[in-house]
Design a protein around this motif. Structure first.
Motif, short mmCIF file in Angstrom:
data_model
loop_
_atom_site.label_atom_id
_atom_site.label_comp_id
_atom_site.label_asym_id
_atom_site.label_seq_id
_atom_site.Cartn_x
_atom_site.Cartn_y
_atom_site.Cartn_z
N HIS A 78 0.82 -1.22 0.00
CA HIS A 78 0.00 0.00 0.00
C HIS A 78 0.85 1.27 0.00
O HIS A 78 0.33 2.36 -0.18
N ASP A 79 2.16 1.11 0.21
CA ASP A 79 3.03 2.29 0.19
C ASP A 79 3.39 2.73 -1.23
O ASP A 79 4.03 3.76 -1.41
N TRP A 80 3.02 1.92 -2.22
CA TRP A 80 3.55 2.17 -3.56
C TRP A 80 2.44 2.24 -4.60
O TRP A 80 1.37 1.66 -4.41
N PRO A 81 2.72 2.93 -5.72
CA PRO A 81 1.71 3.01 -6.79
C PRO A 81 1.39 1.61 -7.34
O PRO A 81 2.17 0.67 -7.16
N ASN A 82 0.28 1.52 -8.06
CA ASN A 82 -0.17 0.21 -8.57
C ASN A 82 0.91 -0.52 -9.35
O ASN A 82 1.10 -1.72 -9.20
N TRP B 191 -7.81 -7.32 10.29
CA TRP B 191 -7.35 -7.05 8.92
C TRP B 191 -7.37 -8.39 8.22
O TRP B 191 -6.78 -9.36 8.72
N GLU B 192 -8.02 -8.47 7.07
CA GLU B 192 -8.04 -9.74 6.36
C GLU B 192 -6.66 -10.05 5.78
O GLU B 192 -5.82 -9.17 5.63
N LEU B 193 -6.48 -11.34 5.48
CA LEU B 193 -5.27 -11.77 4.78
C LEU B 193 -5.68 -12.20 3.39
O LEU B 193 -6.62 -12.97 3.25
N CYS C 96 -1.14 -8.63 3.70
CA CYS C 96 -1.98 -8.15 4.79
C CYS C 96 -1.77 -6.65 4.93
O CYS C 96 -0.64 -6.17 5.03
N GLU C 97 -2.84 -5.92 4.89
CA GLU C 97 -2.83 -4.47 5.17
C GLU C 97 -4.28 -4.06 5.39
O GLU C 97 -5.17 -4.92 5.36
N GLU C 98 -4.51 -2.80 5.61
CA GLU C 98 -5.90 -2.37 5.82
C GLU C 98 -6.54 -2.20 4.45
O GLU C 98 -6.25 -1.25 3.75
N PHE C 99 -7.40 -3.15 4.09
CA PHE C 99 -8.07 -3.04 2.81
C PHE C 99 -9.21 -2.03 2.94
O PHE C 99 -9.85 -1.93 3.97
#
Ligand SMILES: C[S@@+](CC[C@H](N)C(=O)[O-])C[C@H]1O[C@@H](n2cnc3c(N)ncnc32)[C@H](O)[C@@H]1O
Length: 342
Positions: free
Chosen positions: A249-253, A330-332, A276-279
């Motif tokens: 999530h830190d980076w562009p698509n 947070w889902e996996l 895993c991150e906050e979707f």
């Protein structure tokens, strides 16, 4: 209970936010939230139990009800007979936000005030959060502070990997936790997976922090570190599991796609990938509010809150199979590289 407020009502709550927080903080400290969550409980009983004045308590509880956090039943003219029940989980939610280990408290240390009142200038690029927040950190102190803050917010990821540990690790031997911070998550995984060995892959500057976690957490021979930069070299090989926790999530698509392709190339046949991150959901976007705001002033951070769907599609496109979303705070998102024996 879900309450949808009009924009006008929401604005009233927002502008009175510090007062609403004061009410909830007080309710937590008094023990009222425990009583309300176990409800329904009558106003007169509450007033007696907590030694407060019923009419004052009635207004105080109106404040909480206005936030959509209480249900109220007022059967007749006697306010003492009014009964209340808090929405499930309210006590823990308030504790998580204002309690001693609150992540919001940690966030408040960041210099968001540099943007406050100057957002228009910031949007035009004239005001930014000062250099100390540019990525990557420049000093050992900044690195340690960043990873400490990350580890503080890992609770939901730890909880979800713990919940699914049998399914995830029972047939795995070597995990690479890419961008694995100071090794806190890897250490928690090792707690529940005695046959697993885990290496944290991170920028070389993070090595001493992982060493400290290794010493503190007692996984001397199973928690390793591989220094590297995933923009400079391919991910290391020889792993049958690989995780990206709050990294993509830190980076562009395009970069997220490239990292998932790198993971595919690096993993053993049959290898497990775990994201895993906050979707993105309305709830998560709300809980992310601080970062959405603060990072307006930090161009080196992309901060993409993506739907889980983005990753399930990406994994399939890249060639992974058996894609699944495992439930949790947070889902996996998990998937497997084909073993070649199918
Ligand atoms: C947002 S943090 C997440 C840390 C940890 N996984 C967690 O959830 O607490 C991103 C991590 O990626 C690492 N990282 C960033 N750029 C990297 C790169 N180019 N190569 C390797 N690791 C990198 C950072 O050092 C940091 O540990």
């Amino acid at each position: 209970m879900t309450v949808t407020l009009s924009p006008r009502a929401l604005m009233s709550l927002l502008v009175n936010g510090p007062k609403a927080t004061d009410v909830l903080h007080t309710a937590l400290d008094l023990g009222l939230l425990d009583a309300l969550e176990a409800g329904p409980v009558r106003l007169d009983a509450l007033a007696t139990r907590f030694g407060v004045l019923p009419l004052r308590l009635y207004k105080f509880l109106d404040c909480i009800e206005s936030l959509g956090l209480l249900t109220r039943d007022e059967p007749d003219d006697d306010i003492g007979a009014t009964s209340y029940r808090a929405v499930p989980g309210l006590r823990d939610a308030v504790n998580a936000v204002v309690g001693p280990d609150a992540t919001e408290r940690d966030r408040d240390r960041y210099p968001w005030r540099q943007l406050h009142g100057r957002l228009a200038e910031s949007l035009r690029g004239e005001v930014s959060i000062d250099d100390g927040f540019a990525w990557p950190p420049k000093t050992a102190e900044q690195t340690a502070e960043f990873e400490r803050s990350m580890a503080l917010g890992l609770g939901p990821a730890i909880e979800t990997v713990r919940r699914h540990s049998d399914r995830l690790w029972s047939d795995r031997h070597r995990l690479l936790d890419v961008g694995g911070g100071d090794g806190t998550l890897a250490a928690h995984i090792l707690d529940t997976a005695p046959d697993l060995r885990a290496d944290v892959y991170n920028l070389p500057a993070v090595a001493p922090l992982v060493a400290a976690t290794r010493d503190a957490r007692g996984h001397a021979d199973r928690l390793g570190f591989v220094g590297g930069d995933f923009f400079v070299e391919p991910l290391p090989r020889g792993y049958d599991a690989l995780s990206f926790v709050r990294v993509l999530h830190d980076w562009p698509n395009a970069v997220a796609r490239e990292l998932v392709q790198q993971a595919y190339a690096a993993l053993d046949p049959g290898g497990l990938i775990l994201i895993c991150e906050e979707f993105r959901t309305p709830d998560r976007l709300a809980m992310q509010f601080f970062w959405s705001y603060f990072l307006i002033g930090v161009d080196s951070s992309v901060s993409r809150l993506r739907e889980a769907d983005f990753y399930t599609k990406l994994l399939t496109e890249v060639g992974f199979q058996d894609v699944a979303v495992l439930p949790g705070t947070w889902e996996l998102v998990i998937a497997y590289k084909p073993s070649g024996r199918e």
